[in-house]
Scaffold this motif. Structure first.
Motif, PDB file in Angstrom:
ATOM      1  N   CYS A   1       0.860  -1.190   0.000  1.00 56.23           N
ATOM      2  CA  CYS A   1       0.000   0.000   0.000  1.00 56.23           C
ATOM      3  C   CYS A   1       0.892   1.234   0.000  1.00 56.23           C
ATOM      4  O   CYS A   1       1.397   1.656   1.045  1.00 56.23           O
ATOM      5  N   ALA A   2       1.109   1.778  -1.193  1.00 53.92           N
ATOM      6  CA  ALA A   2       1.951   2.973  -1.315  1.00 53.92           C
ATOM      7  C   ALA A   2       1.111   4.217  -1.562  1.00 53.92           C
ATOM      8  O   ALA A   2       1.648   5.311  -1.665  1.00 53.92           O
ATOM      9  N   ALA A   3      -0.203   4.052  -1.681  1.00 54.08           N
ATOM     10  CA  ALA A   3      -1.054   5.220  -1.975  1.00 54.08           C
ATOM     11  C   ALA A   3      -1.107   6.160  -0.777  1.00 54.08           C
ATOM     12  O   ALA A   3      -1.022   5.725   0.372  1.00 54.08           O
ATOM     13  N   ALA A   4      -1.233   7.445  -1.078  1.00 53.84           N
ATOM     14  CA  ALA A   4      -1.466   8.446  -0.027  1.00 53.84           C
ATOM     15  C   ALA A   4      -2.976   8.653   0.029  1.00 53.84           C
ATOM     16  O   ALA A   4      -3.532   9.527  -0.645  1.00 53.84           O
ATOM     17  N   VAL A   5      -3.619   7.775   0.793  1.00 52.02           N
ATOM     18  CA  VAL A   5      -5.087   7.791   0.844  1.00 52.02           C
ATOM     19  C   VAL A   5      -5.539   8.953   1.729  1.00 52.02           C
ATOM     20  O   VAL A   5      -5.004   9.145   2.824  1.00 52.02           O
ATOM     21  N   ALA A   6      -6.513   9.697   1.251  1.00 49.51           N
ATOM     22  CA  ALA A   6      -7.032  10.797   2.080  1.00 49.51           C
ATOM     23  C   ALA A   6      -7.651  10.200   3.336  1.00 49.51           C
ATOM     24  O   ALA A   6      -8.399   9.227   3.261  1.00 49.51           O
TER      25      ALA A   6
ATOM     26  N   ASN B   1     -12.240   7.974   6.209  1.00 47.02           N
ATOM     27  CA  ASN B   1     -12.207   7.006   5.111  1.00 47.02           C
ATOM     28  C   ASN B   1     -11.837   5.637   5.670  1.00 47.02           C
ATOM     29  O   ASN B   1     -11.200   5.549   6.728  1.00 47.02           O
ATOM     30  N   PRO B   2     -12.167   4.570   4.944  1.00 49.83           N
ATOM     31  CA  PRO B   2     -11.696   3.252   5.392  1.00 49.83           C
ATOM     32  C   PRO B   2     -10.178   3.186   5.276  1.00 49.83           C
ATOM     33  O   PRO B   2      -9.593   3.846   4.415  1.00 49.83           O
ATOM     34  N   ASP B   3      -9.542   2.421   6.143  1.00 46.74           N
ATOM     35  CA  ASP B   3      -8.085   2.230   6.056  1.00 46.74           C
ATOM     36  C   ASP B   3      -7.834   0.974   5.214  1.00 46.74           C
ATOM     37  O   ASP B   3      -8.112  -0.145   5.648  1.00 46.74           O
ATOM     38  N   ILE B   4      -7.316   1.167   4.016  1.00 43.55           N
ATOM     39  CA  ILE B   4      -7.160   0.057   3.071  1.00 43.55           C
ATOM     40  C   ILE B   4      -6.106  -0.930   3.564  1.00 43.55           C
ATOM     41  O   ILE B   4      -6.310  -2.144   3.570  1.00 43.55           O
ATOM     42  N   LEU B   5      -4.975  -0.386   4.022  1.00 47.67           N
ATOM     43  CA  LEU B   5      -3.885  -1.233   4.514  1.00 47.67           C
ATOM     44  C   LEU B   5      -4.370  -2.109   5.666  1.00 47.67           C
ATOM     45  O   LEU B   5      -4.177  -3.331   5.675  1.00 47.67           O
ATOM     46  N   ALA B   6      -5.026  -1.482   6.646  1.00 48.72           N
ATOM     47  CA  ALA B   6      -5.494  -2.233   7.817  1.00 48.72           C
ATOM     48  C   ALA B   6      -6.564  -3.243   7.411  1.00 48.72           C
ATOM     49  O   ALA B   6      -6.611  -4.362   7.945  1.00 48.72           O
ATOM     50  N   THR B   7      -7.404  -2.874   6.439  1.00 47.05           N
ATOM     51  CA  THR B   7      -8.462  -3.803   5.998  1.00 47.05           C
ATOM     52  C   THR B   7      -7.842  -5.035   5.347  1.00 47.05           C
ATOM     53  O   THR B   7      -8.262  -6.168   5.602  1.00 47.05           O
TER      54      THR B   7
ATOM     55  N   GLY C   1       3.159  -1.596   4.242  1.00 42.07           N
ATOM     56  CA  GLY C   1       2.649  -0.226   4.239  1.00 42.07           C
ATOM     57  C   GLY C   1       3.782   0.774   4.185  1.00 42.07           C
ATOM     58  O   GLY C   1       4.963   0.422   4.313  1.00 42.07           O
ATOM     59  N   PHE C   2       3.436   2.019   4.007  1.00 38.90           N
ATOM     60  CA  PHE C   2       4.392   3.116   4.058  1.00 38.90           C
ATOM     61  C   PHE C   2       4.046   4.002   5.238  1.00 38.90           C
ATOM     62  O   PHE C   2       2.881   4.076   5.646  1.00 38.90           O
ATOM     63  N   ALA C   3       5.031   4.650   5.768  1.00 38.29           N
ATOM     64  CA  ALA C   3       4.761   5.634   6.816  1.00 38.29           C
ATOM     65  C   ALA C   3       5.475   6.919   6.419  1.00 38.29           C
ATOM     66  O   ALA C   3       6.701   6.938   6.321  1.00 38.29           O
TER      67      ALA C   3
ATOM     68  N   LYS D   1       2.961   2.031  13.888  1.00 39.86           N
ATOM     69  CA  LYS D   1       2.031   1.809  12.776  1.00 39.86           C
ATOM     70  C   LYS D   1       1.973   0.328  12.403  1.00 39.86           C
ATOM     71  O   LYS D   1       0.919  -0.205  12.080  1.00 39.86           O
ATOM     72  N   LEU D   2       3.129  -0.323  12.465  1.00 37.45           N
ATOM     73  CA  LEU D   2       3.215  -1.761  12.151  1.00 37.45           C
ATOM     74  C   LEU D   2       2.257  -2.547  13.044  1.00 37.45           C
ATOM     75  O   LEU D   2       1.499  -3.397  12.570  1.00 37.45           O
ATOM     76  N   GLY D   3       2.282  -2.218  14.338  1.00 37.74           N
ATOM     77  CA  GLY D   3       1.417  -2.923  15.281  1.00 37.74           C
ATOM     78  C   GLY D   3      -0.048  -2.535  15.088  1.00 37.74           C
ATOM     79  O   GLY D   3      -0.931  -3.399  15.050  1.00 37.74           O
ATOM     80  N   ARG D   4      -0.277  -1.232  14.927  1.00 36.56           N
ATOM     81  CA  ARG D   4      -1.659  -0.733  14.829  1.00 36.56           C
ATOM     82  C   ARG D   4      -2.369  -1.294  13.607  1.00 36.56           C
ATOM     83  O   ARG D   4      -3.524  -1.673  13.672  1.00 36.56           O
ATOM     84  N   LYS D   5      -1.633  -1.345  12.474  1.00 34.75           N
ATOM     85  CA  LYS D   5      -2.287  -1.780  11.228  1.00 34.75           C
ATOM     86  C   LYS D   5      -2.085  -3.268  10.945  1.00 34.75           C
ATOM     87  O   LYS D   5      -2.551  -3.777   9.947  1.00 34.75           O
ATOM     88  N   ARG D   6      -1.349  -3.934  11.845  1.00 36.37           N
ATOM     89  CA  ARG D   6      -1.114  -5.382  11.741  1.00 36.37           C
ATOM     90  C   ARG D   6      -0.521  -5.800  10.392  1.00 36.37           C
ATOM     91  O   ARG D   6      -0.903  -6.809   9.808  1.00 36.37           O
TER      92      ARG D   6
END
Ligand code: CTP
Length: 408
Positions: free
Chosen positions: A276-281, A309-315, A329-331, A344-349
């Motif tokens: 997931c490299a997109a910069a999702v709003a 918005n939905p979190d695509i990476l986490a989904t 993911g990217f941070a 972020k790694l832990g939060r988004k699994r």
């Protein structure tokens, strides 16, 4: 690891231009057909000075296409049909002249018209004298073509037919075949794997003409899709609005909003890995106006109510049985990169975070370079500053190794 090496049912359109290396193209036809590919040939007038239409026709067991204004071919529409009915266009030899025509978009014979009318990936095998190859005009044309996403194999160095020695020799036939196989994913460490990549910004509508967006160019995400493809993966790229050419050989799905991006990603499952490299709003307007907001003299500006918005990476990382084996993911951070990335790694699994410093001084957003830190639960790697294409290649190689290690 064992990878299937077959080009069965692949349709290749081979453009043979006027260079002495055209004789090697006869062998190329045979080798591609041996691998199962169907090969159709376009021969330029110059090409026909080096190999005869009869030899080409006999080897590809098809007629040879050489006339833009043929009255017997599809009412003169063969330049459209030839590209539409191919999976890949190979230009071998790609002469300095034909590359120049392609760079400026000339279409004055069947070969150049087919190439201009093509909607398919194109692989060039350049062949010419070393000074023609080194000439700034040829190099500028090459840069233009590569920026458009054209693929290239060779040229190599060695004895040239003109008696000089240096760069400019057309790649040998096995190398061209290998490049074609790589393109179709028949070889490479990610052959047989499926990958999903998100890229670019999302645009969240305010009304029919306005949106909330961000400065993401999509360069990093697109480069990752291309790099995964080059290692043999079957790649779906879900991209927000960007001004970039599609990476060669990648299936591109264009979306506008985060909701559309999520939908497209879920439809692409199952995959082996998702980047997931997109910069999702993060937010969207809860109720975008159906009509354009008009300025009314003296009235207050519209009050925009936002929702998350939905979190695509986490989904994707929580997709249960359909979870990709690797979710990356990217941070984008401006301070305490590693610490934030770990959180972020832990939060988004997810399995891996690439943390990058996007402070304005770095020029990362919209630029061509990136400095990233790869953060996994078991390790942190700080990569030196490099181009986004190099980051993509290094990441693709890392992921290929991870997947094959996990498969053992
Ligand atoms: N991401 C996503 N869907 C979202 C938001 C983010 O898929 N709705 C993904 C991005 O593609 C990226 C990572 O999540 O891989 C970035 O996470 P995000 O929480 O948005 O972090 P940043 O924008 O980097 O920073 P912050 O946490 O400060 O918002």
């Amino acid at each position: 690891m064992d990878f299937p090496v077959s080009l069965t049912e692949r349709r290749i359109l081979l453009v043979i231009a006027g260079g002495i290396a055209a004789y090697k193209s006869l062998d190329l036809i045979r080798r591609l057909r041996e691998k199962g590919a169907a090969v159709r040939c376009v021969l330029t007038r110059g090409g026909a000075q080096f190999v005869t239409p009869l030899s080409v026709a006999a080897l590809c067991e098809d007629r040879v296409y050489d006339d833009l204004f043929s009255l017997t071919d599809d009412n003169g529409m063969s330049h459209i049909r030839l590209s539409r009915e191919a999976d890949l266009v190979v230009v071998a030899p790609a002469t300095a002249d034909l590359m120049a025509k392609m760079a400026v978009g000339l279409a004055d014979d069947l070969a150049s018209t087919v190439l201009l009318a093509s909607d398919k990936p194109i692989l060039l095998a350049p062949s010419m004298n070393l000074y023609m190859w080194k000439h700034s005009a040829t190099q500028a044309n090459l840069a233009t073509l590569e920026a458009r996403g054209l693929l290239r194999v060779g040229p190599g160095a060695g004895d040239l037919a003109c008696g000089e020695v240096g760069d400019g020799r057309m790649a040998e036939v096995p190398e061209i075949v290998a490049a074609v196989e790589r393109f179709f994913g028949a070889s490479g460490p990610l052959a047989g794997r499926k990958a999903l990549v998100t890229s670019g910004p999302t645009h969240e509508p305010i009304d029919p003409v306005r949106f909330i967006g961000n400065r993401s160019s999509g360069k990093q995400g697109h480069a990752i899709a291309g790099a995964l493809r080059r290692l043999g993966a079957e790649v779906t790229l879900v991209s927000g609005p960007v001004a970039l050419p599609d990476p060669a050989g990648v299936k591109v799905i264009r979306v506008e909003t985060a909701a559309e991006m999520l939908q497209a990603c879920l439809c692409a499952l199952p995959v082996d890995l998702a980047v997931c490299a997109a910069a999702v709003a993060d937010w969207r307007v809860a109720a975008p106006a159906a009509e354009k907001h008009k300025k009314v003299e003296g009235a207050p500006p519209p009050n925009l109510v936002l929702e998350a918005n939905p979190d695509i990476l986490a989904t994707l990382a929580a997709a249960g049985e359909r979870r990709p084996r690797l979710v990356i993911g990217f941070a984008a951070e401006t301070e305490r990169l590693i610490e934030h990335a770990r959180a972020k790694l832990g939060r988004k699994r997810c399995d891996l975070i690439l943390a990058n410093d996007v402070s304005p001084a770095t020029g990362t957003f919209g630029g061509d370079a990136n400095t990233v830190h790869l953060v996994a639960p078991d390790q942190v790697q700080s990569w030196p500053p490099m181009s986004k294409v190099e980051v993509a290649e290094r990441l693709a190689a890392f992921l290929a190794e991870r997947l094959s290690a996990g498969a053992e």
